[in-house]
Design a protein around this motif. Sequence first.
Motif, short mmCIF file in Angstrom:
data_model
loop_
_atom_site.label_atom_id
_atom_site.label_comp_id
_atom_site.label_asym_id
_atom_site.label_seq_id
_atom_site.Cartn_x
_atom_site.Cartn_y
_atom_site.Cartn_z
N PRO A 1 0.83 -1.21 0.00
CA PRO A 1 0.00 0.00 0.00
C PRO A 1 0.86 1.26 0.00
O PRO A 1 1.88 1.32 0.68
N CYS A 2 0.43 2.21 -0.81
CA CYS A 2 1.11 3.50 -0.86
C CYS A 2 0.05 4.58 -0.98
O CYS A 2 -1.13 4.29 -1.25
N TYR A 3 0.45 5.82 -0.78
CA TYR A 3 -0.54 6.90 -0.73
C TYR A 3 0.12 8.21 -1.15
O TYR A 3 1.10 8.64 -0.55
N ASP A 4 -0.43 8.81 -2.20
CA ASP A 4 0.09 10.08 -2.71
C ASP A 4 -0.80 11.21 -2.23
O ASP A 4 -1.94 11.34 -2.69
N THR A 5 -0.32 12.04 -1.31
CA THR A 5 -1.16 13.10 -0.76
C THR A 5 -1.43 14.20 -1.76
O THR A 5 -2.42 14.93 -1.62
N ILE A 6 -0.60 14.34 -2.79
CA ILE A 6 -0.90 15.36 -3.81
C ILE A 6 -2.07 14.89 -4.68
O ILE A 6 -2.88 15.69 -5.15
N ALA A 7 -2.20 13.57 -4.88
CA ALA A 7 -3.37 13.03 -5.58
C ALA A 7 -4.60 13.17 -4.70
O ALA A 7 -5.68 13.58 -5.18
N ALA A 8 -4.47 12.87 -3.42
CA ALA A 8 -5.60 13.02 -2.50
C ALA A 8 -6.10 14.46 -2.49
O ALA A 8 -7.31 14.72 -2.48
N ALA A 9 -5.16 15.42 -2.51
CA ALA A 9 -5.55 16.84 -2.47
C ALA A 9 -6.40 17.22 -3.68
O ALA A 9 -7.30 18.05 -3.58
N GLN A 10 -6.12 16.58 -4.82
CA GLN A 10 -6.88 16.89 -6.03
C GLN A 10 -8.25 16.21 -6.05
O GLN A 10 -9.05 16.47 -6.94
N LEU A 11 -8.50 15.37 -5.06
CA LEU A 11 -9.78 14.67 -4.99
C LEU A 11 -10.64 15.14 -3.83
O LEU A 11 -11.62 14.51 -3.47
N VAL A 12 -10.27 16.28 -3.21
CA VAL A 12 -11.11 16.91 -2.20
C VAL A 12 -11.64 18.22 -2.77
O VAL A 12 -11.03 18.83 -3.65
N TYR A 13 -12.77 18.65 -2.27
CA TYR A 13 -13.39 19.87 -2.78
C TYR A 13 -12.61 21.10 -2.33
O TYR A 13 -12.27 21.25 -1.16
N LYS A 14 -12.35 21.98 -3.28
CA LYS A 14 -11.78 23.29 -2.97
C LYS A 14 -12.88 24.22 -2.48
O LYS A 14 -12.69 25.03 -1.58
N ASN A 15 -14.05 24.09 -3.07
CA ASN A 15 -15.25 24.79 -2.64
C ASN A 15 -16.42 23.90 -3.01
O ASN A 15 -16.23 22.76 -3.44
N LYS B 1 3.42 23.71 0.41
CA LYS B 1 3.53 25.06 0.98
C LYS B 1 2.21 25.82 0.88
O LYS B 1 2.02 26.83 1.56
N THR B 2 1.30 25.35 0.03
CA THR B 2 -0.04 25.94 -0.06
C THR B 2 -1.00 25.26 0.91
O THR B 2 -1.78 25.93 1.60
N LEU B 3 -0.94 23.94 0.99
CA LEU B 3 -1.90 23.19 1.80
C LEU B 3 -1.67 23.36 3.30
O LEU B 3 -2.63 23.46 4.07
N VAL B 4 -0.41 23.38 3.72
CA VAL B 4 -0.13 23.41 5.17
C VAL B 4 -0.65 24.69 5.82
O VAL B 4 -1.34 24.61 6.86
N PRO B 5 -0.39 25.88 5.27
CA PRO B 5 -0.98 27.08 5.90
C PRO B 5 -2.50 27.05 5.90
O PRO B 5 -3.14 27.49 6.87
N GLU B 6 -3.10 26.53 4.82
CA GLU B 6 -4.55 26.52 4.71
C GLU B 6 -5.19 25.57 5.71
O GLU B 6 -6.20 25.90 6.35
N TYR B 7 -4.62 24.38 5.86
CA TYR B 7 -5.25 23.36 6.70
C TYR B 7 -4.74 23.34 8.15
O TYR B 7 -5.47 22.95 9.06
N ASP C 1 6.46 15.04 7.91
CA ASP C 1 5.50 15.20 9.00
C ASP C 1 4.16 15.68 8.46
O ASP C 1 3.10 15.10 8.77
N TYR C 2 4.17 16.72 7.62
CA TYR C 2 2.91 17.27 7.14
C TYR C 2 2.29 16.40 6.05
O TYR C 2 1.07 16.42 5.86
N ALA C 3 3.09 15.62 5.34
CA ALA C 3 2.50 14.63 4.43
C ALA C 3 1.69 13.61 5.23
O ALA C 3 0.58 13.22 4.83
N LEU C 4 2.23 13.18 6.38
CA LEU C 4 1.50 12.24 7.23
C LEU C 4 0.22 12.88 7.78
O LEU C 4 -0.84 12.26 7.83
N ARG C 5 0.32 14.14 8.19
CA ARG C 5 -0.87 14.84 8.71
C ARG C 5 -1.93 14.98 7.62
O ARG C 5 -3.13 14.83 7.88
N LEU C 6 -1.47 15.27 6.40
CA LEU C 6 -2.44 15.38 5.30
C LEU C 6 -3.10 14.03 5.02
O LEU C 6 -4.30 13.98 4.69
N TYR C 7 -2.35 12.97 5.12
CA TYR C 7 -2.91 11.62 4.94
C TYR C 7 -4.09 11.41 5.89
O TYR C 7 -5.18 10.99 5.48
N HIS C 8 -3.90 11.71 7.16
CA HIS C 8 -4.98 11.54 8.14
C HIS C 8 -6.11 12.54 7.89
O HIS C 8 -7.30 12.18 7.99
#
Length: 660
Positions: free
Chosen positions: A118-132, A145-151, A187-194
């Motif tokens: 099993p593997c997990y690409d958080t940049i792919a996950a980010a493109q599959l969540v709603y921006k709005n 650097k965009t996702l961490v300040p926002e989330y 660290d923040y890739a792991l946080r984004l995963y969760h």
Amino acid sequence: MPYRSILSLPDLQTYLSSTAVAAFDFETAPDDAYRSDDRAALDAHKSHIAGISFSVAEGDAVYLPLAHRVGENAAKQDAIWAWLKPGFFMNPAVIKIAHNLAFESAFLYAKGIVVQEPCYDTIAAAQLVYKNEKEFRSLGDCGLKTLVPEYFGEQLPSYTETVGGHHFDELDPQAERTVRYACADSDYALRLYHLFNGWFDRFLPKHRFITGKIESPTAVYVGLMRYNGLPIDRPLMEQKGLEAEKKLAELRRDIAFIIGDVPIGANASTAAFKKYLFDRLKLPKVKQTEKGRGVTKRAGGAFLPDPPERVALDDEALILLREYCEKNRPELVRLFELVQEYRRWGKIKSTYINGYLKYVNTVTGRIHPDLLPLATETGRFASKNPNCQNMPRAGADDIGVRNFIVAPEGKILLSLDFSQIELRVGAFYCKDEKMLETYRSGGDIHAQTTSVIYKIPLEQAKDKNAPQYKERRTIAKSCNFGTFFGLFPKGLQKTLKFKAGLDVSLDECDRIIRSLKSGYPRLSRWQEETKRRAEFRKYTETWLGRRRSLPGITSANWNVKSFAQRVALNTPIQGTAADILKLALGRIVRGLPEHPWLCPLLQIHDELVFELPENQLKKAVLFIKTCMETQPFEAFSVPIMAEAAAGKRFGELHELEGCL
């Protein structure tokens, strides 16, 4: 914050041994010969891994320096890599997380490692969540650097701020700023995963499956393609470039003989040329540009006046102008034939010769295009730097663009192409018995549709010597590829005219579509049900749940609503076909460790291209066909076929059916 540097295999094993989920991130630096190349650190052929960070818990990470020029690096690195390959990167018991897994995949592939599920690409996950509420995030919105300040409300230091004009391997790996920068990424890739998994579980559970089981293995495959690149025949490209320039010069002279010294530019669409055509020659302005809504301008059969900046002179407009001249100004027909030829050769030279040569890697001598698996809303691939998705098929251009791609000595190119995958998916969705039986029996769907449209026996529709065989089959193909997407008579007429060169009346197109729907009765029923469901939900989706929002489907504007309805029909078919392809990529990734000689090169539409030793051809075809033809999910009841072809040059592949 417990970020720290570690230097030994036992420390690394202690940190990773008890976890089932871990994020990792590479810091890279250019090799000596490429220290002045600004982008070399992103190229696995010009750079190396300076260090790796790992994170197994929020706020906790370690940095393993491997190739820093100052400070202390990890000892016994051969032993470290010997453990990391089976113990982490290929370990089926550990979920490996990375932000932009394709990047890490390429660097690992250079070391003979293919990341396994099993593997997990958080940049792919980010493109599959709603921006709005109406749209998903685009790739440009998904940088760490965009996702961490926002989330998380944290501002990560930029790479430039951290390295200060140096390369990463010139930083002290024990220094606090070096460790903090490297460890924060994992660290923040792991946080984004969760975070993303929590979001998926709450709002879009199927997108969690798509991220983990489809897009993340696909990201690994993209890294392999990116690393391998396309082997090219540079002398042939340069030779063809000279031929193209000679041809363009001849065409410019021929055009100038007719129009004088009017400048036409590289694409024969200058303001001066338009002024010559529409002001001096008084030709009708047959079409607007996109700025003017991009529609052919006819009102009661008359052409309407239009501001000069909105007059289109694209390929469709040239065809319309040539037709007008055939009836009204025959002396100008030759001009439009020359202009069309000039444009065709201009595109060949600018896009497929100069455009490709621009991206030849100085180390490999190959082209390494950026393949983007989530660049379209249906989940289909896109390509840039250069765009290899629009490469013309063999025989469709005079120059032979696909022949630029040539296998090295002792190797061969192999192509596996899904046969009519979108039509098979369409048959699966609408459950029409005639369509299903055609595919299950190995029949000819285009002949079946010819039979349905023209109400002739199937044997006559198959007979290549029958009257009007070619024209009828062309019309049947256009119907097959368009009818699932809500084809209208005008759309069919336009497709036949500008893509097939057939003049079919609007009434005849209307009759053809009505015959098609009556012959495939479940088709219309599926279309209406799908549109109604999409209007109620305000979205459409693939069979596996890849969602696409349709805010315009309830619009009072007919054009907006009609477009949304076509998207509602298109996405389930095109998107499910894309999912099927990507599931096949995952199977190939799983099998590559047993086929290390097989090199993925390119994905182009429904086709996969590989490079391999000539003596491994039979084994490769069997393996890849199995990966592609396996039932993609339990409900899918239509047989899938992948057609194989091989050869030294991409443009001269020979079909392998019955040859192995």
